[in-house]
Design a protein around this motif. Structure first.
Motif, PDB file in Angstrom:
ATOM      1  N   VAL A   1      18.000  24.666  45.159  1.00  0.00           N
ATOM      2  CA  VAL A   1      18.282  23.469  46.158  1.00  0.00           C
ATOM      3  C   VAL A   1      18.768  22.894  45.338  1.00  0.00           C
ATOM      4  O   VAL A   1      19.133  22.034  44.371  1.00  0.00           O
ATOM      5  N   LYS A   2      20.157  22.486  45.652  1.00  0.00           N
ATOM      6  CA  LYS A   2      20.945  21.597  45.972  1.00  0.00           C
ATOM      7  C   LYS A   2      21.141  20.702  46.567  1.00  0.00           C
ATOM      8  O   LYS A   2      22.192  21.235  47.987  1.00  0.00           O
ATOM      9  N   TYR A   3      22.778  19.614  46.368  1.00  0.00           N
ATOM     10  CA  TYR A   3      22.770  19.402  47.390  1.00  0.00           C
ATOM     11  C   TYR A   3      21.929  19.044  48.433  1.00  0.00           C
ATOM     12  O   TYR A   3      22.377  18.838  49.900  1.00  0.00           O
ATOM     13  N   GLY A   4      20.553  19.141  48.811  1.00  0.00           N
ATOM     14  CA  GLY A   4      20.119  19.074  50.342  1.00  0.00           C
ATOM     15  C   GLY A   4      19.754  20.323  50.905  1.00  0.00           C
ATOM     16  O   GLY A   4      19.377  20.827  52.289  1.00  0.00           O
ATOM     17  N   GLY A   5      20.979  21.576  51.001  1.00  0.00           N
ATOM     18  CA  GLY A   5      20.437  22.688  50.937  1.00  0.00           C
ATOM     19  C   GLY A   5      20.028  23.654  49.719  1.00  0.00           C
ATOM     20  O   GLY A   5      20.036  23.726  48.708  1.00  0.00           O
ATOM     21  N   LEU A   6      20.338  24.799  50.655  1.00  0.00           N
ATOM     22  CA  LEU A   6      19.725  25.894  49.082  1.00  0.00           C
ATOM     23  C   LEU A   6      21.873  26.943  48.675  1.00  0.00           C
ATOM     24  O   LEU A   6      22.352  26.834  49.315  1.00  0.00           O
ATOM     25  N   LEU A   7      21.877  26.800  46.892  1.00  0.00           N
ATOM     26  CA  LEU A   7      23.385  27.402  46.716  1.00  0.00           C
ATOM     27  C   LEU A   7      22.804  28.041  45.836  1.00  0.00           C
ATOM     28  O   LEU A   7      22.071  28.425  45.057  1.00  0.00           O
ATOM     29  N   PHE A   8      23.895  29.246  46.218  1.00  0.00           N
ATOM     30  CA  PHE A   8      23.779  30.524  45.668  1.00  0.00           C
ATOM     31  C   PHE A   8      24.579  31.177  44.612  1.00  0.00           C
ATOM     32  O   PHE A   8      25.715  30.463  44.882  1.00  0.00           O
ATOM     33  N   SER A   9      24.469  32.009  43.846  1.00  0.00           N
ATOM     34  CA  SER A   9      25.445  32.050  42.949  1.00  0.00           C
ATOM     35  C   SER A   9      25.609  33.475  42.353  1.00  0.00           C
ATOM     36  O   SER A   9      24.152  33.347  41.658  1.00  0.00           O
ATOM     37  N   VAL A  10      26.015  33.881  41.521  1.00  0.00           N
ATOM     38  CA  VAL A  10      26.013  35.167  40.781  1.00  0.00           C
ATOM     39  C   VAL A  10      27.366  34.344  39.685  1.00  0.00           C
ATOM     40  O   VAL A  10      28.135  34.567  39.185  1.00  0.00           O
ATOM     41  N   ASN A  11      26.434  34.174  38.268  1.00  0.00           N
ATOM     42  CA  ASN A  11      26.596  32.831  37.134  1.00  0.00           C
ATOM     43  C   ASN A  11      27.647  32.151  37.617  1.00  0.00           C
ATOM     44  O   ASN A  11      28.421  30.587  37.426  1.00  0.00           O
ATOM     45  N   LYS A  12      28.286  31.798  39.090  1.00  0.00           N
ATOM     46  CA  LYS A  12      28.750  30.506  39.384  1.00  0.00           C
ATOM     47  C   LYS A  12      28.313  30.678  41.525  1.00  0.00           C
ATOM     48  O   LYS A  12      28.793  31.556  41.174  1.00  0.00           O
TER      49      LYS A  12
END
Length: 119
Positions: free
Chosen positions: A42-53
């Motif tokens: 959870v980031k910036y009011g939503g969902l942030l997805f990463s693969v290392n970045k």
């Protein structure tokens, strides 16, 4: 990231708009299937997805859900679906689950993940 925070955000989205909740869940399912290393937070009011970045985010607004790409301006836009005019970011507005297919979301997700891994 804490699963509790993710669950809380999803519950909040569901309380506000059941259709947006279903759309966010459909996007999450597709994103998390891209690679076994995909994580979400959870980031910036939503969902942030990463693969290392980080490579994309899903945000629910009053009238739509957006799939946002931090490096979207550098992505090839074969289907002309990317919106925005900022220096780096682009997004795709979604109002229904059918938009996931109609707006070629999977293709853009793959491009965004590859771009983030090469950055």
């Amino acid at each position: 990231m804490s699963a509790d925070r993710i669950d809380k955000l999803l519950q909040d989205i569901r309380l506000l708009n059941e259709d947006h909740y279903a759309l966010v869940q459909a996007l999450r399912e597709q994103i998390l299937k891209l690679d076994k290393g995909v994580t979400e937070e959870v980031k910036y009011g939503g969902l942030l997805f990463s693969v290392n970045k980080p490579f994309c985010g899903v945000f629910s607004y009053a009238k739509h859900v957006t799939l946002e790409f931090g490096l979207g301006a550098s992505l090839p836009d074969k289907y002309k679906m990317l919106e925005g005019e900022g220096k780096y970011r682009r997004h795709i507005k979604l109002t229904s689950q059918q938009d996931i297919e109609d707006k070629h979301v999977h293709a853009y997700l793959l491009l965004a993940m590859k771009a983030a891994q090469q950055a």
